[in-house]
Design a protein around this motif. Structure first.
Motif, PDB file in Angstrom:
ATOM      1  N   PRO A  12     -72.736 130.137  20.316  1.00 24.81           N
ATOM      2  CA  PRO A  12     -72.374 129.810  21.696  1.00 24.81           C
ATOM      3  C   PRO A  12     -73.555 129.361  22.530  1.00 24.81           C
ATOM      4  CG  PRO A  12     -72.327 132.172  21.345  1.00 24.81           C
ATOM      5  CD  PRO A  12     -72.512 131.541  20.007  1.00 24.81           C
ATOM      6  N   ALA A  13     -74.731 129.739  22.081  1.00 27.85           N
ATOM      7  CA  ALA A  13     -75.881 129.286  22.850  1.00 27.85           C
ATOM      8  C   ALA A  13     -76.084 127.787  22.687  1.00 27.85           C
ATOM      9  CB  ALA A  13     -77.130 130.022  22.405  1.00 27.85           C
ATOM     10  N   CYS A  17     -72.637 122.969  24.172  1.00 30.83           N
ATOM     11  CA  CYS A  17     -73.599 122.886  25.252  1.00 30.83           C
ATOM     12  C   CYS A  17     -74.301 121.550  25.210  1.00 30.83           C
ATOM     13  CB  CYS A  17     -74.607 124.013  25.120  1.00 30.83           C
ATOM     14  SG  CYS A  17     -75.720 124.065  26.487  1.00 30.83           S
ATOM     15  N   ARG A  18     -74.265 120.892  26.330  1.00 34.77           N
ATOM     16  CA  ARG A  18     -74.856 119.565  26.368  1.00 34.77           C
ATOM     17  C   ARG A  18     -76.275 119.585  26.931  1.00 34.77           C
ATOM     18  NH1 ARG A  18     -71.902 117.425  30.168  1.00 34.77           N
ATOM     19  NH2 ARG A  18     -70.675 119.275  30.472  1.00 34.77           N
ATOM     20  N   LEU A  19     -76.790 120.743  27.035  1.00 28.35           N
ATOM     21  CA  LEU A  19     -78.130 120.822  27.618  1.00 28.35           C
ATOM     22  C   LEU A  19     -79.187 120.256  26.688  1.00 28.35           C
ATOM     23  CD1 LEU A  19     -78.151 124.398  29.152  1.00 28.35           C
ATOM     24  CD2 LEU A  19     -77.893 122.239  30.340  1.00 28.35           C
ATOM     25  N   TRP A  20     -78.985 120.471  25.447  1.00 29.32           N
ATOM     26  CA  TRP A  20     -80.041 120.104  24.500  1.00 29.32           C
ATOM     27  C   TRP A  20     -79.472 119.273  23.357  1.00 29.32           C
ATOM     28  CZ3 TRP A  20     -78.874 125.220  25.848  1.00 29.32           C
ATOM     29  CH2 TRP A  20     -79.641 125.711  26.915  1.00 29.32           C
ATOM     30  N   PHE A  57     -90.018 119.607  27.166  1.00 19.91           N
ATOM     31  CA  PHE A  57     -89.591 120.558  28.186  1.00 19.91           C
ATOM     32  C   PHE A  57     -88.296 121.253  27.799  1.00 19.91           C
ATOM     33  CE2 PHE A  57     -91.497 121.706  31.935  1.00 19.91           C
ATOM     34  CZ  PHE A  57     -92.396 120.735  32.343  1.00 19.91           C
ATOM     35  N   TRP A  65     -84.010 130.205  26.291  1.00 20.54           N
ATOM     36  CA  TRP A  65     -82.620 130.604  26.432  1.00 20.54           C
ATOM     37  C   TRP A  65     -82.135 131.315  25.180  1.00 20.54           C
ATOM     38  CZ3 TRP A  65     -79.296 131.566  29.971  1.00 20.54           C
ATOM     39  CH2 TRP A  65     -77.940 131.646  29.662  1.00 20.54           C
ATOM     40  N   ALA A  68     -83.784 134.667  24.898  1.00 14.39           N
ATOM     41  CA  ALA A  68     -83.182 135.597  25.840  1.00 14.39           C
ATOM     42  C   ALA A  68     -81.816 136.019  25.330  1.00 14.39           C
ATOM     43  CB  ALA A  68     -83.049 134.946  27.210  1.00 14.39           C
ATOM     44  N   PHE A  69     -81.137 135.050  24.752  1.00 12.44           N
ATOM     45  CA  PHE A  69     -79.815 135.341  24.213  1.00 12.44           C
ATOM     46  C   PHE A  69     -79.913 136.329  23.064  1.00 12.44           C
ATOM     47  CE2 PHE A  69     -76.959 134.269  20.724  1.00 12.44           C
ATOM     48  CZ  PHE A  69     -75.759 134.651  21.288  1.00 12.44           C
ATOM     49  N   SER A  73     -82.688 140.223  28.040  1.00 17.14           N
ATOM     50  CA  SER A  73     -82.996 139.543  29.286  1.00 17.14           C
ATOM     51  C   SER A  73     -84.481 139.302  29.462  1.00 17.14           C
ATOM     52  CB  SER A  73     -82.508 140.399  30.430  1.00 17.14           C
ATOM     53  OG  SER A  73     -83.135 141.645  30.342  1.00 17.14           O
ATOM     54  N   SER A  76     -87.505 134.233  30.526  1.00 19.54           N
ATOM     55  CA  SER A  76     -86.852 133.254  31.376  1.00 19.54           C
ATOM     56  C   SER A  76     -87.601 131.958  31.187  1.00 19.54           C
ATOM     57  CB  SER A  76     -86.905 133.697  32.824  1.00 19.54           C
ATOM     58  OG  SER A  76     -88.247 133.702  33.247  1.00 19.54           O
ATOM     59  N   ILE A  77     -87.108 130.943  31.840  1.00 16.44           N
ATOM     60  CA  ILE A  77     -87.759 129.647  31.687  1.00 16.44           C
ATOM     61  C   ILE A  77     -89.188 129.699  32.217  1.00 16.44           C
ATOM     62  CG2 ILE A  77     -87.581 127.184  32.197  1.00 16.44           C
ATOM     63  CD1 ILE A  77     -85.327 128.226  30.514  1.00 16.44           C
ATOM     64  N   GLN A  78     -89.360 130.461  33.246  1.00 16.15           N
ATOM     65  CA  GLN A  78     -90.704 130.558  33.812  1.00 16.15           C
ATOM     66  C   GLN A  78     -91.702 131.034  32.758  1.00 16.15           C
ATOM     67  OE1 GLN A  78     -90.014 132.924  37.233  1.00 16.15           O
ATOM     68  NE2 GLN A  78     -90.360 131.221  38.634  1.00 16.15           N
ATOM     69  N   ARG A  81     -92.346 128.198  30.488  1.00 16.96           N
ATOM     70  CA  ARG A  81     -93.258 127.206  31.059  1.00 16.96           C
ATOM     71  C   ARG A  81     -94.695 127.684  30.894  1.00 16.96           C
ATOM     72  NH1 ARG A  81     -91.453 123.007  34.285  1.00 16.96           N
ATOM     73  NH2 ARG A  81     -89.377 123.272  35.187  1.00 16.96           N
TER      74      ARG A  81
END
Lengths: 560, 166
Positions: A12-13, A17-20, A57, A65, A68-69, A73, A76-78, A81
């Motif tokens: 599901p991650a 998902c169209r993010l990547w 990026f 993600w 984290a999944f 938790s 995070s993206i931070q 980065r």
């Protein structure tokens, strides 16, 4: 250990998902473990076709993600980065053939593979949780093949030694356990922390003790969260009775005497009032008059005060005339202490004694009342040599070494865990003592003197001399309202700056009058018939302070 | 299939949260930004009202749980300014965590995963409050924890409790 996520379509991650879109169908995640406590990581490998700025990026975003999944938790993206900026130089490009070697088949026609390491904030993030989430997420499509892989991993996993207490030994238990049992440890820690903070005062502090009795993981956590009284000023577990009192301020207690039963009970004051009826029970003692001496047995049980009980923590024993007292602890002091083992410890280490009975007996302190030249009315002079506390403990930056850090009495734990190693240690110190000291009436003080060259000098406490008050025509000490009735038993102890009474060997090491020497370490005095206050602070423990106060109760032929 | 959706303001950015059981929650950016995880993610990829990003969530966050979280985020995104000020918001917080224990854990976990610190504060405190006044056995039962102490250790620990509960 590698967790292979078989296909993007079932995860599901990734799925839907169209993010990547540029991320290939397969990647793998490797669980990392660092040597330092509290750090666990995940390393994700995944192929990407064109590692441009833009996809770079997103790839990192995706990694965060998915980590984290997988792990909870923690990232995070931070974080990613940040990791990207650090890790860009570490990003390794792997060719497809390398992957081919590992998995036995070509993955995708990836030309490059990003490797990203993400260290999760919490080491306790249990692998069980990761596995559960991953397994759940696959649904029915690839469960079987995935389970095969997990079981393959399991064998591998068992071969390694993992320190985390949360690592399950059997993954089949995962789904059977209650929902709550898999509460991520960092969340549980937060919960217990809140409980510890809100339940600062007795009697509600018992809930913290209850939490420590739930299971090993909880106990570990409670041990980490609850600080010792030295730093938080609070008593929590029974073991805190043998840990030094607070460095800032004093712990206020009171002692109730029962003359008919010859018992003494130590309570923690729950309010600043001097005369209070209820407090938190801490320790009890029973006076046992013998023909040659007087013995006070000290226990954590209010009613059953006996040496044979598991609640026995130590004793105080006087000489025949009641001028010299020795305090015995069931736990050995730190190994550098000027320790002179008594007869009882020799008996304890004979092999006949059942190892489950905590009957060690180590002389940890000696209290001497000096003959009073002023007659019965004058003040007494007290002199305490704390063998288990080095004199440096009251210097700036000083510490009390060898504190019992277990909730369980150390002697008790050691007695069924490492009996052999301990007894060999004691054998050695017995040898040491017999070759260096005379074995007759040597006593702790002489033993102490003989060891000053090789061992650290012991802390010496003396009573603050009272001033003669002309108007009141009596001897006075300022107890700041904590003592209301004049008594010969009242005293205040401070660290001795000039250890003159210790012996000739130590006079050369006269210490400069440091800052820690004017502080009152222990004060004791009468507030009512059969009620006395006892306030103590670092470096004394409640047990040591109580034992010293008990010596003041005893009738001294020479002093009164 | 758009539970928890606020009245769409024209052209506002939206994001779709998709749970494992197929439910979709369409929320606005202010709501999503209450979650640190989503905020960071969305700052990467962006989203628009015409073509909202779909963010799938792990199976541990069911639609019922996500509903609670979204409810919380929506109220707090609106802030104390609306619906009766801060007092009402505090009351809302109090009532929100009045949950049965399974739900409480799930919301706690979801709050941790989605990085909603104040919600996590609420739920953790609720759990801490629940443990108070429980005996050791009750805590074990509540959390479904099986004691893994050896007999000897258990004995030692049991001797510790009477002292504390004296």
């Amino acid at each position: 250990m590698l967790i292979v996520l078989p296909s993007s379509a079932t995860c599901p991650a990734i799925g839907g998902c169209r993010l990547w879109p540029h991320v290939g169908p397969t990647y793998c995640v490797e669980k990392l473990s660092r040597e330092e406590r509290g750090v666990t990581g995940v390393r994700a490998y995944f192929p990407t076709l064109t590692p441009s700025q833009d996809t770079g990026f997103s790839v990192f975003g995706f990694a965060a993600w998915s980590c984290a999944f997988l792990g909870g938790s923690c990232t995070s993206i931070q974080d990613t980065r940040a990791i990207q900026s650090i890790e860009t130089e570490h990003v390794k490009l792997f060719c497809g053939s390398w992957i081919h070697k590992i998995f036995g088949k070509p993955l995708v026609c990836a030309t490059a593979l990003f490797c990203i390491q993400i260290y999760l904030k919490s080491a306790q993030m249990s692998f069980r949780r990761i596995v559960r989430d991953v397994r759940d997420s696959f649904g029915s499509l690839s469960r079987r093949s995935f389970e095969v892989r997990i079981s393959g991993l399991l064998g591998h996993h068992k071969g390694k030694s993992y320190s985390s207490v949360n690592e399950p030994h059997d993954f089949s238990q995962i789904t059977q356990q209650s929902h709550w049992a898999t509460l991520p440890p960092e969340l549980l820690r937060d919960v217990i922390k809140r409980l510890e903070e809100s339940e600062a005062a007795w009697p509600s502090r018992k809930h913290v003790v209850a939490c420590a009795a739930v299971c090993r993981a909880w106990r570990e956590m409670c041990k980490e969260i609850v600080r010792s009284p030295e730093f938080c000023g609070k008593l929590t577990f029974p073991i805190s009775l043998k840990q030094p009192g607070p460095r800032d301020g004093m712990i206020q207690c009171f002692i109730k005497r029962d003359k008919s039963k010859l018992t003494y009970r130590l309570y923690l004051c729950l309010s600043p009032a001097v005369l209070v009826e209820n407090g938190k029970f801490l320790l009890s003692a029973k006076r046992n008059p013998r023909t040659t001496c007087t013995e006070y047995v000290i226990s954590t049980d209010a009613d059953n005060i006996s040496r044979s009980s598991s609640t026995y923590v130590g004793k105080l024993r006087s000489n025949f005339i009641g001028t010299k007292f020795r305090i015995y602890d069931t736990q050995p002091p730190y190994s550098g202490a000027a320790l002179c083992p008594g007869r009882t410890s020799r008996r304890f280490y004979s092999k006949k004694v059942s190892p489950k009975v905590p009957s060690g007996s180590y002389p940890i302190a000696q209290v001497t009342y000096e003959l009073n030249v002023l007659g019965t009315r004058g003040p007494r002079r007290m002199h305490c040599i704390m063998h288990s506390i080095p004199a440096s403990a009251v210097e700036p930056g000083g510490i009390v070494p060898g504190q019992p850090d277990n909730l369980v009495a150390r002697s008790l734990e050691d007695s069924f865990r490492s009996m052999s190693s301990l007894s060999s240690f004691m054998d050695r110190s017995l040898d040491f003592s017999s070759s260096h000291f005379s074995t007759t009436t040597g006593g702790a003080q002489e033993g102490f003197e003989a060891t000053t060259d090789t061992k650290e000098r012991a802390l010496v406490l003396r009573n603050k001399p009272p001033r003669w008050h002309e108007q009141l025509q009596c001897w006075c000490l300022n107890f700041r309202g904590r003592v209301t009735i004049a008594s010969v038993k009242n005293f205040q102890l401070i660290a001795a700056t000039q250890p003159t009474a210790v012996g000739p060997t130590t006079t050369t090491t006269a210490q400069p009058s440091g800052s820690g020497h004017d502080k009152i370490i222990l004060q004791f005095g009468k507030v009512a018939k059969d009620t006395f206050t006892m306030d103590y602070r670092y470096p004394l423990s409640a047990f040591q302070a109580f034992a010293i106060c008990l010596s003041s109760f005893d009738t001294k032929l020479a002093c009164e | 299939m758009s539970e928890g959706t606020k009245e769409p303001d024209g052209g506002e950015e939206k994001v779709v949260l998709k749970t494992h059981d197929g439910q979709e929650f369409t929320v606005d950016m202010a709501t999503a930004n209450q979650s640190g995880t989503l905020k960071n993610l969305l700052s990467e990829v962006g989203s628009s009202s015409n073509n909202p990003q779909v963010i799938p969530l792990p199976s541990s966050i069911t639609s019922r749980v996500l509903g609670k979280v979204v409810e919380y985020c929506q109220r707090h995104a609106a802030g104390g300014g609306r619906r009766g000020g801060m007092q009402a918001l505090e009351q809302f917080d109090e009532e929100l965590v009045e949950l049965d224990k399974d739900m409480l854990l799930d919301v706690t976990y979801a709050a941790a995963f989605l990085d909603v610190p104040r919600l996590l504060d609420l739920t953790s405190q609720a759990v801490a409050d629940a443990i108070k006044n429980m005996s050791v056995e009750e805590v074990r039962h509540y959390f479904g924890v099986v004691s893994d102490f050896t007999e000897e250790e258990e004995k030692v620990i049991r001797s510790e409790c009477p002292w504390a509960f004296e």
